[in-house]
Design a protein around this motif. Structure first.
Motif, PDB file in Angstrom:
ATOM      1  N   LEU A 194      36.306  51.168  57.781  1.00  0.00           N
ATOM      2  CA  LEU A 194      36.866  50.875  56.464  1.00  0.00           C
ATOM      3  C   LEU A 194      38.353  51.180  56.456  1.00  0.00           C
ATOM      4  O   LEU A 194      39.149  50.415  55.891  1.00  0.00           O
ATOM      5  CB  LEU A 194      36.148  51.699  55.391  1.00  0.00           C
ATOM      6  CG  LEU A 194      36.630  51.487  53.946  1.00  0.00           C
ATOM      7  CD1 LEU A 194      36.433  50.049  53.504  1.00  0.00           C
ATOM      8  CD2 LEU A 194      35.907  52.452  53.004  1.00  0.00           C
ATOM      9  N   THR A 195      38.747  52.250  57.085  1.00  0.00           N
ATOM     10  CA  THR A 195      40.162  52.634  57.126  1.00  0.00           C
ATOM     11  C   THR A 195      41.016  51.531  57.735  1.00  0.00           C
ATOM     12  O   THR A 195      42.020  51.104  57.157  1.00  0.00           O
ATOM     13  CB  THR A 195      40.334  53.933  57.923  1.00  0.00           C
ATOM     14  OG1 THR A 195      39.580  54.982  57.301  1.00  0.00           O
ATOM     15  CG2 THR A 195      41.800  54.338  57.971  1.00  0.00           C
ATOM     16  N   ALA A 196      40.622  51.033  58.907  1.00  0.00           N
ATOM     17  CA  ALA A 196      41.396  49.994  59.569  1.00  0.00           C
ATOM     18  C   ALA A 196      41.360  48.686  58.791  1.00  0.00           C
ATOM     19  O   ALA A 196      42.369  47.974  58.702  1.00  0.00           O
ATOM     20  CB  ALA A 196      40.857  49.773  60.981  1.00  0.00           C
ATOM     21  N   THR A 197      40.229  48.370  58.200  1.00  0.00           N
ATOM     22  CA  THR A 197      40.097  47.123  57.441  1.00  0.00           C
ATOM     23  C   THR A 197      41.010  47.114  56.227  1.00  0.00           C
ATOM     24  O   THR A 197      41.669  46.105  55.934  1.00  0.00           O
ATOM     25  CB  THR A 197      38.632  46.920  57.002  1.00  0.00           C
ATOM     26  OG1 THR A 197      37.791  46.861  58.164  1.00  0.00           O
ATOM     27  CG2 THR A 197      38.466  45.641  56.197  1.00  0.00           C
ATOM     28  N   LEU A 198      41.106  48.245  55.532  1.00  0.00           N
ATOM     29  CA  LEU A 198      41.965  48.302  54.343  1.00  0.00           C
ATOM     30  C   LEU A 198      43.447  48.267  54.715  1.00  0.00           C
ATOM     31  O   LEU A 198      44.252  47.682  53.989  1.00  0.00           O
ATOM     32  CB  LEU A 198      41.645  49.555  53.528  1.00  0.00           C
ATOM     33  CG  LEU A 198      40.259  49.575  52.871  1.00  0.00           C
ATOM     34  CD1 LEU A 198      40.067  50.863  52.075  1.00  0.00           C
ATOM     35  CD2 LEU A 198      40.048  48.359  51.974  1.00  0.00           C
ATOM     36  N   CYS A 257      35.501  50.304  38.207  1.00  0.00           N
ATOM     37  CA  CYS A 257      36.008  48.922  38.156  1.00  0.00           C
ATOM     38  C   CYS A 257      36.643  48.603  36.804  1.00  0.00           C
ATOM     39  O   CYS A 257      37.689  47.949  36.737  1.00  0.00           O
ATOM     40  CB  CYS A 257      34.873  47.942  38.441  1.00  0.00           C
ATOM     41  SG  CYS A 257      34.265  47.997  40.138  1.00  0.00           S
ATOM     42  N   ARG A 258      36.063  49.076  35.752  1.00  0.00           N
ATOM     43  CA  ARG A 258      36.622  48.811  34.427  1.00  0.00           C
ATOM     44  C   ARG A 258      37.976  49.487  34.240  1.00  0.00           C
ATOM     45  O   ARG A 258      38.822  49.008  33.481  1.00  0.00           O
ATOM     46  CB  ARG A 258      35.653  49.279  33.343  1.00  0.00           C
ATOM     47  CG  ARG A 258      34.412  48.387  33.184  1.00  0.00           C
ATOM     48  CD  ARG A 258      33.700  48.690  31.891  1.00  0.00           C
ATOM     49  NE  ARG A 258      34.562  48.375  30.744  1.00  0.00           N
ATOM     50  CZ  ARG A 258      34.381  48.859  29.513  1.00  0.00           C
ATOM     51  NH1 ARG A 258      33.392  49.703  29.274  1.00  0.00           N
ATOM     52  NH2 ARG A 258      35.193  48.519  28.536  1.00  0.00           N
ATOM     53  N   TYR A 302      35.978  40.938  44.870  1.00  0.00           N
ATOM     54  CA  TYR A 302      34.664  41.240  44.290  1.00  0.00           C
ATOM     55  C   TYR A 302      34.044  42.398  45.053  1.00  0.00           C
ATOM     56  O   TYR A 302      34.015  42.401  46.280  1.00  0.00           O
ATOM     57  CB  TYR A 302      33.743  40.029  44.379  1.00  0.00           C
ATOM     58  CG  TYR A 302      34.155  38.885  43.486  1.00  0.00           C
ATOM     59  CD1 TYR A 302      33.737  38.832  42.160  1.00  0.00           C
ATOM     60  CD2 TYR A 302      34.955  37.856  43.970  1.00  0.00           C
ATOM     61  CE1 TYR A 302      34.116  37.779  41.336  1.00  0.00           C
ATOM     62  CE2 TYR A 302      35.328  36.798  43.152  1.00  0.00           C
ATOM     63  CZ  TYR A 302      34.907  36.771  41.836  1.00  0.00           C
ATOM     64  OH  TYR A 302      35.284  35.728  41.022  1.00  0.00           O
ATOM     65  N   ILE A 303      33.535  43.360  44.303  1.00  0.00           N
ATOM     66  CA  ILE A 303      32.782  44.441  44.913  1.00  0.00           C
ATOM     67  C   ILE A 303      31.362  44.377  44.365  1.00  0.00           C
ATOM     68  O   ILE A 303      31.155  44.454  43.149  1.00  0.00           O
ATOM     69  CB  ILE A 303      33.429  45.825  44.663  1.00  0.00           C
ATOM     70  CG1 ILE A 303      32.500  46.944  45.152  1.00  0.00           C
ATOM     71  CG2 ILE A 303      33.827  46.015  43.207  1.00  0.00           C
ATOM     72  CD1 ILE A 303      33.117  48.329  45.109  1.00  0.00           C
ATOM     73  N   ALA A 304      30.408  44.181  45.259  1.00  0.00           N
ATOM     74  CA  ALA A 304      29.005  44.068  44.872  1.00  0.00           C
ATOM     75  C   ALA A 304      28.234  45.268  45.400  1.00  0.00           C
ATOM     76  O   ALA A 304      28.295  45.580  46.587  1.00  0.00           O
ATOM     77  CB  ALA A 304      28.404  42.774  45.430  1.00  0.00           C
ATOM     78  N   GLU A 307      43.793  45.917  43.831  1.00  0.00           N
ATOM     79  CA  GLU A 307      43.178  47.209  43.491  1.00  0.00           C
ATOM     80  C   GLU A 307      41.938  47.519  44.326  1.00  0.00           C
ATOM     81  O   GLU A 307      41.375  48.604  44.181  1.00  0.00           O
ATOM     82  CB  GLU A 307      42.792  47.220  42.005  1.00  0.00           C
ATOM     83  CG  GLU A 307      43.940  47.022  41.042  1.00  0.00           C
ATOM     84  CD  GLU A 307      44.844  48.249  40.952  1.00  0.00           C
ATOM     85  OE1 GLU A 307      44.490  49.302  41.530  1.00  0.00           O
ATOM     86  OE2 GLU A 307      45.894  48.155  40.298  1.00  0.00           O
ATOM     87  N   ILE A 308      41.503  46.617  45.191  1.00  0.00           N
ATOM     88  CA  ILE A 308      40.210  46.811  45.833  1.00  0.00           C
ATOM     89  C   ILE A 308      40.196  48.033  46.749  1.00  0.00           C
ATOM     90  O   ILE A 308      39.180  48.739  46.828  1.00  0.00           O
ATOM     91  CB  ILE A 308      39.779  45.550  46.606  1.00  0.00           C
ATOM     92  CG1 ILE A 308      38.348  45.704  47.121  1.00  0.00           C
ATOM     93  CG2 ILE A 308      40.733  45.233  47.740  1.00  0.00           C
ATOM     94  CD1 ILE A 308      37.306  45.869  46.035  1.00  0.00           C
ATOM     95  N   GLY A 309      41.296  48.338  47.426  1.00  0.00           N
ATOM     96  CA  GLY A 309      41.325  49.523  48.282  1.00  0.00           C
ATOM     97  C   GLY A 309      41.111  50.786  47.474  1.00  0.00           C
ATOM     98  O   GLY A 309      40.318  51.665  47.856  1.00  0.00           O
TER      99      GLY A 309
END
Length: 447
Positions: free
Chosen positions: A208-212, A394-395, A372-374, A327-329
């Protein structure tokens, strides 16, 4: 068409439940019209009996959007391609009946040398259902399925067929492309289709670290990018799909690899693991770490629709929020932080996808590049504390809930999220003034 006689307000029809089994309905009557005239007769009888009407497709929404105590209409018999108008650039406007399943449509389009621009990861929905709930796929340059709609036809409460497009009834078009089934019954949809294309899929494990760290560049450079994060770990599975010409050489997964990866491990074994961890949740973090490290990379090329969609047989419930892509990170790190401080353990990976901004009034991607985060929970486990926490995160960044997936918001909160919310209500008031297409759930959403 079958419509049971409506002889008593107290008669209860056959029970219905959605795919996940978390929504149930006892409609007084059910109908499956085989023609537009049949549909008109169903609506006329509903009006005469003062029964509300809701349409149902494949039942893949997790919300009560199809639940009704009144008349439940299936459009399954209104299916198939009606016409194809080709453009000089190889694209085409394809008119389909609203009950056509995406899986069937995709195969038929391929035989015509065409494809839908983008699809979600499930293709069992009807065209009308996918449009009405804002179904989307992934790809920073591509919108959801509703953005591919060139024109549509719906039947209003008085039995009239109404056409809409950017040129004809444009306000209705802006509302009906994600209309929640609240405006009428969609009967036909004209889709803008592109020349058939293949996808080269590259799937590989990462962190996750490298992906972000590389996320912005990856989303910008890869046609269709998504990843799955394994909670309680720093591990992810990334998926990069690259568009290729339709005549590109296809190299699909072999039958054995496909069965082992997509059926045996992803469904059969995963079902068994979820049954175990439902009894012993403390095992989840360790199993997630083992599962994530056991993933192996794979690469294959196949028809676009075969790569977009995947088989899902393990039952779960789902919530998905659309947040500003920037904002997804932060959102993922906050979810990770909450899980560290919580006693909740989550076995299902968190899915992250992307979409371009669009101009549809109730689209979750309205006027902003979107991530999108599911989040998912096995259907035998309680989802509420987990979903409530993710929803709050998320809100806090202006997130909008997917219309077909679980959330807690009502009309007051939704109005703050959508610039054209009251415009949508105005269109609804004009086309369905007596609220034929209503339910308790729709009434809560559209205050």
């Amino acid at each position: 068409m079958w419509v049971r006689e409506w002889d008593s307000d107290s008669v209860i029809g056959r029970p219905w439940q959605n795919w996940a089994g978390n929504q149930h309905a006892f409609p007084s009557d059910r109908a499956e019209p085989r023609s537009v005239d049949d549909l008109r007769s169903v609506l006329r009888r509903a009006v005469d009996a003062s029964r509300p009407v809701r349409c149902v497709g494949a039942g893949h929404s997790f919300t009560p959007i199809a639940v009704t105590h009144g008349v439940q209409i299936s459009l399954d018999s209104l299916c198939g391609i009606e016409s194809v108008v080709r453009d000089e650039d190889g694209c085409a406007r394809v008119t389909v009946l609203a009950g056509t399943r995406l899986r069937d449509l995709s195969a038929q389009l391929w035989e015509l040398g065409l494809a839908m621009t983008n699809l979600g990861d499930i293709d069992e929905q009807s065209v009308a259902g996918a449009i009405s709930t804002g179904t989307h796929g992934t790809g920073g340059r591509f919108g959801g399925i509703a953005t591919q709609v060139h024109a549509l036809e719906l039947m209003s409460a008085d039995g009239q067929l109404v056409q809409c497009s950017r040129q004809e009834n444009p306000d209705l078009f802006d509302a009906a492309r994600v209309g929640l089934g609240a405006l009428g019954v969609i009967t036909r949809v004209t889709l803008h289709c592109v020349p058939a294309f293949a996808l080269r899929a590259v799937e590989e494990p990462s962190t996750l670290t490298a992906t972000l760290v590389e996320l912005d560049a990856t989303v910008a450079s890869v046609d269709h990018f998504e990843f799955y994060w394994f909670p309680h770990t720093d591990r992810v599975l990334t998926k990069r799909n690259t568009r290729l010409p339709g005549n590109a050489g296809l190299h699909p997964l072999g039958k054995v690899r496909s069965y082992v990866d997509d059926e045996l491990l992803s469904n059969t074994v995963f079902e068994g693991l979820n049954r175990v961890v439902t009894r012993v949740p403390a095992l989840i973090p360790r199993l997630n770490a083992v599962s994530a490290r056991a993933l192996s990379a794979r690469e294959y090329t196949d028809r676009s629709y075969r790569v977009f969609a995947s088989s899902r047989t393990v039952k779960f419930v789902e919530m998905e929020y659309a947040v500003p892509a920037s904002e997804i990170g932060w959102v993922l790190r906050e979810v990770d932080r909450w899980l560290e401080q919580s006693s909740i353990s989550i076995a299902f990976p968190v899915e992250v996808r992307f979409a371009a901004a669009d101009d549809i009034w109730l689209s979750t991607a309205y006027e902003r590049p979107t991530a999108y985060i599911a989040v998912h929970q096995y259907h035998r486990r309680d989802h509420r504390e987990y979903f409530d926490a993710v929803e709050a995160i998320c809100r806090s960044v202006g997130g909008r809930p997917h219309w077909g997936k679980l959330h807690s918001l009502g009309g007051d909160e939704l109005r703050d999220s959508y610039e054209h919310f009251d415009d949508f209500l105005r269109v609804r008031d004009s086309i369905d003034p007596h609220r034929l297409f209503v339910s308790e759930y729709i009434a809560r959403l559209l205050l």
